[in-house]
Structures are given as structure tokens and as C-alpha cells.
Design a protein around this motif. Structure first.
Motif, PDB file in Angstrom:
ATOM      1  N   GLU A   1       0.845  -1.194   0.000  1.00 12.81           N
ATOM      2  CA  GLU A   1       0.000   0.000   0.000  1.00 12.81           C
ATOM      3  C   GLU A   1       0.877   1.240   0.000  1.00 12.81           C
ATOM      4  O   GLU A   1       2.044   1.198   0.408  1.00 12.81           O
ATOM      5  CB  GLU A   1      -0.922   0.010   1.234  1.00 12.81           C
ATOM      6  CG  GLU A   1      -1.911  -1.138   1.258  1.00 12.81           C
ATOM      7  CD  GLU A   1      -2.810  -1.114   2.478  1.00 12.81           C
ATOM      8  OE1 GLU A   1      -2.678  -0.172   3.298  1.00 12.81           O
ATOM      9  OE2 GLU A   1      -3.631  -2.034   2.624  1.00 12.81           O
TER      10      GLU A   1
ATOM     11  N   HIS B   1      -3.414   4.748  -1.459  1.00 15.63           N
ATOM     12  CA  HIS B   1      -4.350   4.143  -0.507  1.00 15.63           C
ATOM     13  C   HIS B   1      -4.675   5.049   0.675  1.00 15.63           C
ATOM     14  O   HIS B   1      -5.801   5.061   1.160  1.00 15.63           O
ATOM     15  CB  HIS B   1      -3.774   2.822   0.020  1.00 15.63           C
ATOM     16  CG  HIS B   1      -3.532   1.795  -1.036  1.00 15.63           C
ATOM     17  ND1 HIS B   1      -2.397   1.772  -1.822  1.00 15.63           N
ATOM     18  CD2 HIS B   1      -4.305   0.757  -1.450  1.00 15.63           C
ATOM     19  CE1 HIS B   1      -2.465   0.750  -2.658  1.00 15.63           C
ATOM     20  NE2 HIS B   1      -3.606   0.115  -2.455  1.00 15.63           N
ATOM     21  N   HIS B   2      -3.684   5.789   1.156  1.00 17.05           N
ATOM     22  CA  HIS B   2      -3.878   6.603   2.356  1.00 17.05           C
ATOM     23  C   HIS B   2      -3.190   7.946   2.178  1.00 17.05           C
ATOM     24  O   HIS B   2      -2.077   8.018   1.644  1.00 17.05           O
ATOM     25  CB  HIS B   2      -3.319   5.897   3.592  1.00 17.05           C
ATOM     26  CG  HIS B   2      -3.702   4.452   3.691  1.00 17.05           C
ATOM     27  ND1 HIS B   2      -4.945   4.046   4.116  1.00 17.05           N
ATOM     28  CD2 HIS B   2      -3.004   3.323   3.395  1.00 17.05           C
ATOM     29  CE1 HIS B   2      -5.004   2.721   4.093  1.00 17.05           C
ATOM     30  NE2 HIS B   2      -3.837   2.259   3.657  1.00 17.05           N
TER      31      HIS B   2
ATOM     32  N   ASP C   1      -8.514  -0.482   5.506  1.00 21.43           N
ATOM     33  CA  ASP C   1      -8.003  -0.943   4.223  1.00 21.43           C
ATOM     34  C   ASP C   1      -8.495  -0.106   3.061  1.00 21.43           C
ATOM     35  O   ASP C   1      -8.006  -0.243   1.943  1.00 21.43           O
ATOM     36  CB  ASP C   1      -8.417  -2.393   3.980  1.00 21.43           C
ATOM     37  CG  ASP C   1      -7.692  -3.359   4.922  1.00 21.43           C
ATOM     38  OD1 ASP C   1      -6.541  -3.039   5.254  1.00 21.43           O
ATOM     39  OD2 ASP C   1      -8.263  -4.362   5.300  1.00 21.43           O
ATOM     40  N   GLU C   2      -9.479   0.743   3.278  1.00 22.64           N
ATOM     41  CA  GLU C   2      -9.991   1.565   2.211  1.00 22.64           C
ATOM     42  C   GLU C   2      -9.202   2.862   2.115  1.00 22.64           C
ATOM     43  O   GLU C   2      -8.623   3.312   3.105  1.00 22.64           O
ATOM     44  CB  GLU C   2     -11.474   1.906   2.474  1.00 22.64           C
ATOM     45  CG  GLU C   2     -12.368   0.675   2.489  1.00 22.64           C
ATOM     46  CD  GLU C   2     -12.357  -0.052   1.168  1.00 22.64           C
ATOM     47  OE1 GLU C   2     -12.278   0.622   0.120  1.00 22.64           O
ATOM     48  OE2 GLU C   2     -12.402  -1.284   1.170  1.00 22.64           O
ATOM     49  N   PRO C   3      -9.140   3.483   0.907  1.00 15.37           N
ATOM     50  CA  PRO C   3      -8.470   4.788   0.805  1.00 15.37           C
ATOM     51  C   PRO C   3      -9.054   5.759   1.810  1.00 15.37           C
ATOM     52  O   PRO C   3     -10.264   5.879   1.953  1.00 15.37           O
ATOM     53  CB  PRO C   3      -8.772   5.206  -0.643  1.00 15.37           C
ATOM     54  CG  PRO C   3      -8.995   3.909  -1.374  1.00 15.37           C
ATOM     55  CD  PRO C   3      -9.661   3.013  -0.379  1.00 15.37           C
TER      56      PRO C   3
END
Length: 332
Positions: A35, A57-58, A326-328
Motif C-alpha cells: 500500500e 491508498h492513504h 483498508d480503504e483509501p
């Protein structure tokens, strides 16, 4: 699962960030999930929006510019909370080749190191002037001496950490994390490795310092401050001995003239000698006090480490657990 998070501190990198992201590997042997994490250090352009458009992702955003060291630590903190087993830090200007990341991770995956530093082979860099190469090599030599490590390129921002090493890291400098983190890891007896890495062509001038003089001043101050934090008794003892030795030399000078019958004309030397001897003794006492404070700092760092572990346990992010984020996401 073994999760890798590649963190990228950014400051007004909307133009160079897409190239950096496209250069990152999508699969690495021994890693189950990769990620990306972008730390937007108060950018005035669309860095955060560009990151999201390119599938980051983040994203961690600062509302104002806080500096590279703060952005680096914000990324480390976010990465461990997101369940990273390994963290790779790289620059947003695509200075470091993403294809070198597997080599950077290999000592960590093999369990031979806690921290791995990418060696750019400063001598071979064409875009760096001879004076900067000399300063980089000399600075790296100084850091190796004070940290008891063998890292040839101490200013390289291309580095990898295990989760354990990341949890134990605390950066107090406002300037940069590169030198302080190596000295800190060396003093904590962490296993530090270095591997050769490739560099891409230069895309823009460095933004970390305005001039060579500024670089020398900030880097020198960082090295002295961090070394004094971990070896205060040694630092203050050396300073105290130098001052006391100067006082003893002046005292000897007075005695020489006194024995020759000319002591009355050199009373100033005796007075200055007494002052220097007293100051040297006081500096030694300060060293003892600083050493006690340094011991308390080690205890505080251990408490901070345990608090971080408790936070991860509360979030459900243990050594064998996946992160719940786990989600953006965008963290403010």
C-alpha cells in the motif's frame, strides 16, 4: 499476511508525484500486500488530490507546513496504525528508483536487520557538485563515528524499517529525520544494514536547504544535539576537561613566573586560571546531571513504546492482524 506500506512525504509535489507512484513496484516476493501512503506537508498545490487520483491508498494532510521530520514521523505513526509489517520511505521527486525497493527489503525479510539504508554511491552522482559530495561524505563519516554504525550514505531518505524499529523511533529535530534516526538506532543497538540503490535523473533542486552554509549549520546542530542527548556525560566531560586544562595551563604559567620572582606581574593569569578551573568543574557537574536526565529519557522512550503497542492493540492491529483501515482514507 506481510504488509508493506511505502510512505512518501510531499511538499508541492503535484508535478513529480505521478512519476514517483508509477515507478513503485506492484509485487515483491515475500510481501502479500503493498500500500502507498502520502504525507502532504501543507502543500499549496493539488498534491493530495493528485495522490488520490493516482490510487494512493492513504493520505495524511497537514493544514500548514511543518517540515520534513514532522511529515516523516506522521507517516511512520500512520503506517504502523494501518498494520504495516514493513515501512519504506522514499522521496516524492522520484530521486530513488522504485525497482530498488525489493533489495531494500531483503535484509528485513531475512531477519538480518531492523533498519536498511539505501546507499546512493555519492561519488557516482553526476548532478551533485564536488563540494556537496565532499560535505555528504564528511558528514556521513561524522555520523558513523558518533553512532557506531557503518552506514556510508547517512543522508539518504530511501530506507526501510520493521514494525518494531518504527515503534521505537522518536524524532525531535525540526530539520530532518535522516541523521537523527541513524544516531538514535545506533545508540539503541538496532541492527542497521545498507544496500546499494539506483537513482533516477534529477527532476528538481533540493528543497531541504537554501545553501551549503545552511546545510552545514543545520546538520551540524542536529548531530551535536542528538549525540549530546544519548552521550551527555561524555560530551560534558570532554568540554569540562578542555576548560579545566586551559585553567591548569594558565596556573602553570603563573607558577613559572612566580618561581622566577616575577609573579606580581602575572596575577591576571592566576585569576583567569581559577575561573577556568571552577567553570570546568561546573561543566563536569552539569554532565552528571544531564546523564541522569538521559536515563529518564530512556525510560520515557520505553513508556512511549509501550503506549504505542497499547494503541495498536486497541485498534486491533497486532503483529499477525490486518489493519481495519483498508480503504483509501484521508487523515486530518
Amino acid at each position: 499476511m506481510k504488509k508493506l506500506i511505502i510512505q512518501i512525504p510531499c511538499l508541492n509535489e503535484a508535478e513529480t508525484l505521478p512519476g514517483t507512484l508509477s515507478d513503485l513496484p506492484r509485487h515483491i516476493d515475500g510481501i502479500d500486500a503493498i500500500e502507498t501512503l502520502v504525507i502532504d506537508d501543507g502543500s499549496l498545490d493539488d498534491t493530495a488530490a493528485v495522490a488520490r487520483r493516482h490510487g494512493v491508498h492513504h493520505v495524511v494532510r497537514f493544514t500548514r507546513h511543518k517540515g520534513l521530520a514532522a511529515a516523516f514521523m506522521a507517516g511512520i505513526d500512520a503506517a504502523v496504525k494501518l498494520g504495516a509489517d514493513f515501512i519504506v520511505n522514499t522521496d516524492a521527486d522520484n530521486q530513488y528508483a522504485g525497482s530498488s525497493i525489493p533489495a531494500l527489503l531483503e535484509p528485513l525479510l531475512a531477519g538480518r536487520a531492523d533498519v536498511v539504508i539505501g546507499d546512493r554511491d555519492i561519488v557516482s552522482l553526476r548532478h551533485m557538485s564536488a563540494s556537496k559530495k565532499f560535505l555528504q561524505r564528511f558528514g556521513s563519516w561524522v555520523v558513523r563515528q558518533v553512532s557506531n554504525t557503518q552506514v556510508p550514505d547517512t543522508t539518504s531518505g530511501f530506507r526501510a524499517y520493521t514494525r518494531e524499529a518504527a515503534l521505537r523511533m522518536t524524532i525531535v529535530s525540526d530539520y530532518s529525520y535522516t541523521l537523527e534516526s541513524i544516531i538514535q538506532a545506533g545508540k539503541r543497538r538496532m541492527a542497521i544494514a545498507h544496500v546499494p540503490v539506483r537513482c533516477n535523473p534529477k527532476t528538481r533542486p533540493s528543497r531541504l536547504f537554501d545553501s551549503v552554509l545552511s546545510y552545514i549549520k543545520n546538520s551540524g546542530a542536529t548531530i551535536v544535539r542528538v549525540y549530546a542527548m544519548y552521550e551527555p556525560l561524555k560530551v560534558f566531560t570532554y568540554i569540562g576537561l578542555v576548560v579545566a586544562a586551559a585553567g591548569a595551563a594558565l596556573s602553570g604559567r603563573f607558577m613559572y613566573y612566580y618561581l622566577l620572582g616575577d609573579g606580581a606581574g602575572h596575577v591576571q593569569s592566576l585569576i583567569l586560571s581559577a575561573v577556568l578551573l571552577i567553570v570546568g568543574f561546573q561543566v563536569g557537574l552539569i554532565g552528571l546531571l544531564a546523564d541522569v536526565i538521559s536515563g529518564n529519557r530512556r525510560l520515557i522512550e520505553d513508556v512511549l513504546y509501550r503506549i504505542r503497542l497499547m494503541e495498536l492493540d486497541r485498534l486491533g492491529v497486532g503483529p499477525d492482524q490486518e489493519a481495519r483501515a483498508d480503504e483509501p482514507a484521508e487523515h486530518r
